[in-house]
Design a protein around this motif. Structure first.
Motif, mmCIF file in Angstrom:
data_model
loop_
_atom_site.group_PDB
_atom_site.id
_atom_site.type_symbol
_atom_site.label_atom_id
_atom_site.label_comp_id
_atom_site.label_asym_id
_atom_site.label_seq_id
_atom_site.Cartn_x
_atom_site.Cartn_y
_atom_site.Cartn_z
ATOM 1 N N LEU A 285 25.498 59.376 76.072
ATOM 2 C CA LEU A 285 26.460 60.312 76.638
ATOM 3 C C LEU A 285 27.878 59.933 76.230
ATOM 4 C CD1 LEU A 285 27.551 62.483 78.535
ATOM 5 C CD2 LEU A 285 27.228 60.888 80.440
ATOM 6 N N CYS A 286 28.202 58.647 76.311
ATOM 7 C CA CYS A 286 29.545 58.191 75.949
ATOM 8 C C CYS A 286 29.838 58.436 74.471
ATOM 9 C CB CYS A 286 29.701 56.703 76.283
ATOM 10 S SG CYS A 286 29.605 56.342 78.050
ATOM 11 N N GLN A 287 28.820 58.356 73.631
ATOM 12 C CA GLN A 287 29.021 58.573 72.204
ATOM 13 C C GLN A 287 29.370 60.023 71.878
ATOM 14 O OE1 GLN A 287 25.398 57.092 70.461
ATOM 15 N NE2 GLN A 287 26.189 55.017 70.211
ATOM 16 N N VAL A 288 28.921 60.965 72.703
ATOM 17 C CA VAL A 288 29.213 62.366 72.415
ATOM 18 C C VAL A 288 30.457 62.856 73.149
ATOM 19 C CG1 VAL A 288 26.802 62.885 71.960
ATOM 20 C CG2 VAL A 288 27.706 63.268 74.253
ATOM 21 N N LEU A 289 31.079 62.001 73.951
ATOM 22 C CA LEU A 289 32.339 62.347 74.592
ATOM 23 C C LEU A 289 33.492 61.762 73.793
ATOM 24 C CD1 LEU A 289 31.663 61.693 78.388
ATOM 25 C CD2 LEU A 289 31.973 63.901 77.276
ATOM 26 N N PRO A 290 34.675 62.389 73.858
ATOM 27 C CA PRO A 290 35.832 61.755 73.224
ATOM 28 C C PRO A 290 36.206 60.476 73.959
ATOM 29 C CG PRO A 290 36.521 63.646 74.533
ATOM 30 C CD PRO A 290 35.018 63.652 74.518
#
Length: 405
Positions: free
Chosen positions: A55-60
């Motif tokens: 999830l963190c990887q797909v968020l800025p």
């Protein structure tokens, strides 16, 4: 002492250990988190950790920082999450502010002081080329994504304004949403319940900082807005941050020289903790005319600006991500966003090389760094140390030749 306070203490101590020992990038970071926080402490299951990290990887924003904060949020809510943020970023922030002081002192008191970084400046480009290769291999899987990547690289080559980057990210995401039918169907979708508090906080800070910066022209406020805006737009980790910061602070605003930027970036690769810590170095040098207090303020303001938006966004999204990711257009848009990020990373390698002399030493430093990263197991900090030693040795050789020794 209550059970919760004991757990707070142990979790923050583990975060501090990570911040002082997590060398080697996101892969090493994740392995260390699994070892410490899953296997030893059992704060979270490995499955939950992998999902949170994805999830963190797909968020800025900075993936490692968001992961640490998300785990803290799961364990102890917002308070522990914010404490985790401070403990995680503080050591690297202090080190990079100290680096800014060192570079500024050497330049003020020793002519040609950056000659010690003669090799680590082109070595920084070797790091970016290697990062681009790894990122492209991980994110580009279709012809459409490859074409988007090349278009983004072309645009970034010739229109390297900081304001063009967010537009390209949005366009990239929109372009690939039509591929939603290629995404696997997820059954049992339920309605998404959104709590808007952290999103309003994120947007409110962004707008307030922009307005205050525009009307006051106060440099610390403008720096905070610059870094907060960049932290709100970066997909793909610290390497993708580089072209944004180089374009804005070196080419657009001339707060740093190309040599200073490359030296700071290379040094940031040799310290533990979040790679976004280079922002503290840039913020400190951007306020060098304000003296020592100004440089400290600049470094801290930059750290707050770059790390806060990703923290606000992970707190906002983590509550409903499990339902949102079931929608195929959302997953399809990520392909285009990642492709544009890769294109910017390719452009960064060229833009950073352009100011350097096109000579044998620089070319060999770039190739040698890439080869060591690709084919050896030498830790990243040791590679930088080798570059510093080579630069100092080169200085001595030139000095001896000049003296006729």
């Amino acid at each position: 002492m209550t059970v919760r306070r004991v757990r707070y203490y142990f979790y923050l101590k583990d975060v501090l250990v990570l911040s002082l020992t997590a060398f080697g990038g996101p892969q090493v970071f994740l392995a260390m988190v699994i070892d410490i926080m899953v296997n030893r402490r059992r704060y979270i299951t490995e499955k939950d950790l992998i999902e949170l990290n994805a999830l963190c990887q797909v968020l800025p924003g900075p993936t490692s920082t968001q992961t640490i904060c998300a785990i803290g949020f799961r364990i102890g809510g917002p308070l522990l999450a914010y404490l985790s943020l401070i403990v995680w970023i503080l050591p690297a922030t202090i080190l990079m502010i100290a680096t800014a002081f060192l570079i500024e002192y050497l330049q003020e008191n020793t002519p040609g002081a950056l000659n010690f970084a003669k090799f680590i400046q082109p070595m920084a480009i070797g790091y970016i080329i290697f990062a681009a290769q790894v990122t492209i291999r991980k994110m580009i899987h279709t012809i459409e994504a490859a074409v988007l990547m090349m278009i983004a690289a072309f645009v970034a080559f010739f229109y390297n304004s900081p304001f063009i980057f967010p537009v390209m990210l949005v366009v990239g995401g929109l372009v690939t949403t039509h591929n939603y039918n290629k995404q696997p169907v997820v059954e049992e979708k339920s309605s998404i319940k959104i709590e808007w508090g952290n999103f309003v906080l994120w947007g409110g800070v962004l707008v307030t900082a922009a307005v205050l910066g525009h009307y006051t022209r106060f440099l610390p406020v403008r720096l905070f807005e610059n870094f907060y805006r960049n932290g709100s737009l970066i997909f793909g980790g610290g390497q993708v941050l580089v072209p944004y910061l180089y374009t804005e602070f070196v080419e657009f605003k001339n707060y740093l020289s190309s040599e200073e930027f490359l030296t700071g970036y290379a040094i940031s690769q040799s310290i533990p903790g979040p790679t976004f810590s280079i922002s503290s170095y840039i913020g400190a040098l951007s306020m060098r005319e304000w003296g020592i207090p100004g440089m400290v303020v600049g470094g801290l303001v930059a750290a707050a600006g770059i790390f806060l938006p990703g923290t606000f966004l992970i707190f906002f999204v983590v509550r409903f991500w499990d339902e949102l990711k079931k929608y195929r257009p959302v997953r399809a848009a990520l392909e285009g966003i990642n492709a544009v990020s890769c294109g910017m990373l390719m452009a960064a390698a060229y833009l950073l090389f352009e100011p350097l002399e096109n000579n044998f030493f620089n070319i060999m430093a770039i190739i040698g760094t890439y080869a060591l990263l690709q084919f050896s197991r030498i830790p990243s900090p040791f590679i930088i140390v080798l570059g510093v030693i080579a630069g100092i040795g080169y200085q001595w050789v030139v000095k001896w030749i000049g003296l006729g020794i």
